[in-house]
Design a protein around this motif. Structure first.
Motif, PDB file in Angstrom:
ATOM      1  N   THR A 182      -5.639  26.620  45.689  1.00  0.00           N
ATOM      2  CA  THR A 182      -6.349  27.915  46.390  1.00  0.00           C
ATOM      3  C   THR A 182      -5.532  27.982  47.558  1.00  0.00           C
ATOM      4  OG1 THR A 182      -7.752  26.533  47.746  1.00  0.00           O
ATOM      5  CG2 THR A 182      -8.549  27.127  45.739  1.00  0.00           C
ATOM      6  N   PRO A 183      -5.709  29.309  48.337  1.00  0.00           N
ATOM      7  CA  PRO A 183      -5.325  29.338  49.730  1.00  0.00           C
ATOM      8  C   PRO A 183      -5.615  28.365  50.538  1.00  0.00           C
ATOM      9  CG  PRO A 183      -6.363  31.408  48.734  1.00  0.00           C
ATOM     10  CD  PRO A 183      -6.789  30.308  48.028  1.00  0.00           C
ATOM     11  N   ALA A 184      -4.986  28.108  51.797  1.00  0.00           N
ATOM     12  CA  ALA A 184      -5.194  26.870  52.728  1.00  0.00           C
ATOM     13  C   ALA A 184      -6.697  27.353  53.349  1.00  0.00           C
ATOM     14  CB  ALA A 184      -4.397  27.093  53.687  1.00  0.00           C
ATOM     15  N   THR A 185      -6.945  28.513  53.473  1.00  0.00           N
ATOM     16  CA  THR A 185      -8.280  28.831  54.242  1.00  0.00           C
ATOM     17  C   THR A 185      -9.599  28.342  53.464  1.00  0.00           C
ATOM     18  OG1 THR A 185      -8.302  30.982  53.140  1.00  0.00           O
ATOM     19  CG2 THR A 185      -7.584  30.747  55.319  1.00  0.00           C
ATOM     20  N   VAL A 186      -9.641  28.159  52.139  1.00  0.00           N
ATOM     21  CA  VAL A 186     -10.730  27.481  51.653  1.00  0.00           C
ATOM     22  C   VAL A 186     -10.633  26.099  50.860  1.00  0.00           C
ATOM     23  CG1 VAL A 186     -11.479  30.005  50.920  1.00  0.00           C
ATOM     24  CG2 VAL A 186      -9.915  28.809  49.383  1.00  0.00           C
ATOM     25  N   ALA A 187      -9.210  25.565  51.209  1.00  0.00           N
ATOM     26  CA  ALA A 187      -8.911  24.435  50.541  1.00  0.00           C
ATOM     27  C   ALA A 187     -10.074  23.079  50.814  1.00  0.00           C
ATOM     28  CB  ALA A 187      -7.431  23.926  50.862  1.00  0.00           C
ATOM     29  N   GLN A 188     -10.250  23.370  52.298  1.00  0.00           N
ATOM     30  CA  GLN A 188     -11.430  21.869  52.645  1.00  0.00           C
ATOM     31  C   GLN A 188     -12.670  22.232  51.655  1.00  0.00           C
ATOM     32  OE1 GLN A 188     -10.873  19.338  54.576  1.00  0.00           O
ATOM     33  NE2 GLN A 188     -12.806  18.728  53.365  1.00  0.00           N
ATOM     34  N   ALA A 189     -13.236  23.589  51.982  1.00  0.00           N
ATOM     35  CA  ALA A 189     -14.466  23.779  51.221  1.00  0.00           C
ATOM     36  C   ALA A 189     -14.291  23.507  49.612  1.00  0.00           C
ATOM     37  CB  ALA A 189     -14.950  25.149  51.270  1.00  0.00           C
ATOM     38  N   VAL A 190     -13.353  23.681  49.012  1.00  0.00           N
ATOM     39  CA  VAL A 190     -13.002  23.627  47.671  1.00  0.00           C
ATOM     40  C   VAL A 190     -13.107  22.323  47.419  1.00  0.00           C
ATOM     41  CG1 VAL A 190     -11.309  23.828  45.955  1.00  0.00           C
ATOM     42  CG2 VAL A 190     -11.891  25.861  47.153  1.00  0.00           C
ATOM     43  N   ALA A 191     -12.273  21.313  48.320  1.00  0.00           N
ATOM     44  CA  ALA A 191     -12.075  19.925  48.193  1.00  0.00           C
ATOM     45  C   ALA A 191     -13.459  19.422  48.086  1.00  0.00           C
ATOM     46  CB  ALA A 191     -11.134  19.414  49.353  1.00  0.00           C
ATOM     47  N   ASP A 192     -14.241  19.791  49.066  1.00  0.00           N
ATOM     48  CA  ASP A 192     -15.758  19.204  49.119  1.00  0.00           C
ATOM     49  C   ASP A 192     -16.467  19.456  47.863  1.00  0.00           C
ATOM     50  OD1 ASP A 192     -15.091  18.506  51.723  1.00  0.00           O
ATOM     51  OD2 ASP A 192     -15.954  20.359  52.771  1.00  0.00           O
ATOM     52  N   HIS A 193     -16.277  20.730  47.366  1.00  0.00           N
ATOM     53  CA  HIS A 193     -17.131  20.851  46.060  1.00  0.00           C
ATOM     54  C   HIS A 193     -16.636  20.055  44.911  1.00  0.00           C
ATOM     55  CE1 HIS A 193     -19.159  23.139  43.207  1.00  0.00           C
ATOM     56  NE2 HIS A 193     -18.088  23.380  42.573  1.00  0.00           N
ATOM     57  N   VAL A 194     -15.204  19.657  44.847  1.00  0.00           N
ATOM     58  CA  VAL A 194     -14.563  18.848  43.807  1.00  0.00           C
ATOM     59  C   VAL A 194     -15.176  17.462  43.961  1.00  0.00           C
ATOM     60  CG1 VAL A 194     -12.730  17.658  43.374  1.00  0.00           C
ATOM     61  CG2 VAL A 194     -12.416  20.064  43.690  1.00  0.00           C
ATOM     62  N   VAL A 195     -15.263  16.976  45.236  1.00  0.00           N
ATOM     63  CA  VAL A 195     -15.836  15.777  45.427  1.00  0.00           C
ATOM     64  C   VAL A 195     -17.359  15.597  45.140  1.00  0.00           C
ATOM     65  CG1 VAL A 195     -16.492  13.997  47.149  1.00  0.00           C
ATOM     66  CG2 VAL A 195     -14.291  14.928  47.376  1.00  0.00           C
ATOM     67  N   ALA A 196     -17.996  16.655  45.575  1.00  0.00           N
ATOM     68  CA  ALA A 196     -19.457  16.617  45.160  1.00  0.00           C
ATOM     69  C   ALA A 196     -19.617  16.787  43.590  1.00  0.00           C
ATOM     70  CB  ALA A 196     -20.219  17.813  45.903  1.00  0.00           C
ATOM     71  N   SER A 197     -18.824  17.298  42.827  1.00  0.00           N
ATOM     72  CA  SER A 197     -18.693  17.425  41.464  1.00  0.00           C
ATOM     73  C   SER A 197     -18.513  16.055  40.825  1.00  0.00           C
ATOM     74  CB  SER A 197     -17.898  18.618  41.064  1.00  0.00           C
ATOM     75  OG  SER A 197     -18.235  19.893  41.770  1.00  0.00           O
ATOM     76  N   GLY A 198     -18.219  15.047  41.569  1.00  0.00           N
ATOM     77  CA  GLY A 198     -18.032  13.688  41.028  1.00  0.00           C
ATOM     78  C   GLY A 198     -16.577  13.304  40.615  1.00  0.00           C
ATOM     79  N   ILE A 199     -15.677  14.229  40.900  1.00  0.00           N
ATOM     80  CA  ILE A 199     -14.297  13.794  40.748  1.00  0.00           C
ATOM     81  C   ILE A 199     -13.744  13.029  42.027  1.00  0.00           C
ATOM     82  CG2 ILE A 199     -12.004  14.969  40.930  1.00  0.00           C
ATOM     83  CD1 ILE A 199     -13.309  17.220  39.342  1.00  0.00           C
TER      84      ILE A 199
END
Lengths: 215, 215
Positions: free
Chosen positions: A155-172
């Motif tokens: 993703t773009p850098a701007t949303v990368a942290q939020a996306v990472a948080d979501h990935v972790v929260a999804s069990g990855i």
DNA sequence: GGTTGTGAACAAATTCACAGCG
DNA sequence: CGCTGTGAATTTGTTCACAACC
């Protein structure tokens, strides 16, 4: 079964895939055994390092002879956890995400691309290079159903942290970050990064300072 | 002018672009000065490392205050050789080559993609994402005319060494290799590699061995 | 008081060099 | 004799801790 190796240094771990690739070539050519010297040449390192690295896996060589290619390749695959597939989810169906989805190298090496995830409603429900695109909210379900174990952030850098948080929260538990920014993950999540422009900047440095032979 | 820094450790060089990215963010936000502590947080390292790393560039900080963001960013850009553009040639107009050509991140950061090179006659003469495609034989001329200084290898592994040899013969001194194979270059040529599947294999290892927090 | 810059201590990684074994 | 496996030596990188300075 049987084991005998513990705590492999990080530097060694990141060289194992290179050795494994060399072993695969030797297998293709039906070469039965290989010396540390030859393997070093193929992997672009020196022989002492190969021997030290392989010794962490166990004593799989034969003095005076070398290593049995097939046996060593099997042990190494096992150690690397490559005897099974690890489905990945690519986060972000933009330029980079699409390119990665289309890049055959992942699936070939046991990392099938199970899905693309994008917040853009117009992309959700379509297929890109045959890979279905889902909404972020679908991720936890997909992780369960498809056994997704690795998230690739494209993703773009701007949303990368939020996306990472979501990935972790999804069990990855494992993330490969392509976004050009630092992301933080909780304990127990493995993170690696690939920063394309960074590599060019390092080359730029060495080009300015006409320094060494190989970087 | 004046200088004062010599022989920067490799590990430091590969962190400089990360600091520079953080400084660019601070510049955007009009933050005038930054402490090693804050910069460390942004770059995902610890403060002692930041100070040691920055000390190789010179004494650009002020005790009790921190580093002047704009000045440090300038010095770092200069040291990294980023005060000018470095045009790149992408070797191979397949999946990966096209994706890289389309990836904005290179041009944005001072590495404009000057051309794609492909052996496929049907591609030569066309444009892909606006980038012209040339034949391998055209490379030496392009290097001269366009001032190309970096070659990005995005070909299949099988031809990567031959392509690298051609890149070197064409007068290019820096190579970034995306092909999943080891390539050899002569003394005086700088080589870095990005191995996408390798990163996944390392994650696979740590996933098997539920080992550390961060890899 | 606050923060840098850096020697000194420590840790990780690499290389050497050779004993041990097939 | 040849090649592995590994302790020891060396080099490289990281972290500590504090004097120097604003």
């Amino acid at each position: 079964m049987g084991d005998g190796a513990r705590h492999i240094p990080e530097a060694t771990v990141s060289r194992l895939p290179v050795y494994l690739r060399s072993l695969a070539e030797l297998l293709d050519d039906n070469v039965p055994t290989v010396s540390s010297e030859r393997l070093a040449e193929m992997a672009g390192v020196n022989a002492a390092k190969v021997r030290k690295d392989l010794s962490y896996l166990g004593s799989y060589g034969t003095r005076g002879v070398g290593y049995e290619v097939e046996y060593l390749a099997f042990q190494m695959s096992r150690e690397l956890g490559l005897t099974r597939d690890w489905p990945v989810a690519i986060m972000g169906a933009g330029n980079l995400g699409q390119a990665l989805a289309n890049y055959g190298g992942f699936t070939d090496r046991g990392f099938p691309v199970a899905c693309l995830i994008d917040a853009d409603e117009s992309k959700v429900g379509t297929r890109i290079h045959g890979i279905p695109v889902y909404a972020p909210a679908d991720l936890p379900g997909l992780v369960q159903e498809l056994g997704i174990s690795i998230g690739i952030i494209a993703t773009p850098a701007t949303v990368a942290q939020a996306v990472a948080d979501h990935v972790v929260a999804s069990g990855i538990k494992s993330i490969l970050n392509f976004a050009p920014t630092v992301i933080n993950v909780p304990e127990g999540t493995f993170l690696r990064k690939v920063d394309l422009a960074l590599e060019l900047q390092v080359l730029s440095f060495y080009q300015e300072h006409r320094t060494p032979d190989r970087v």
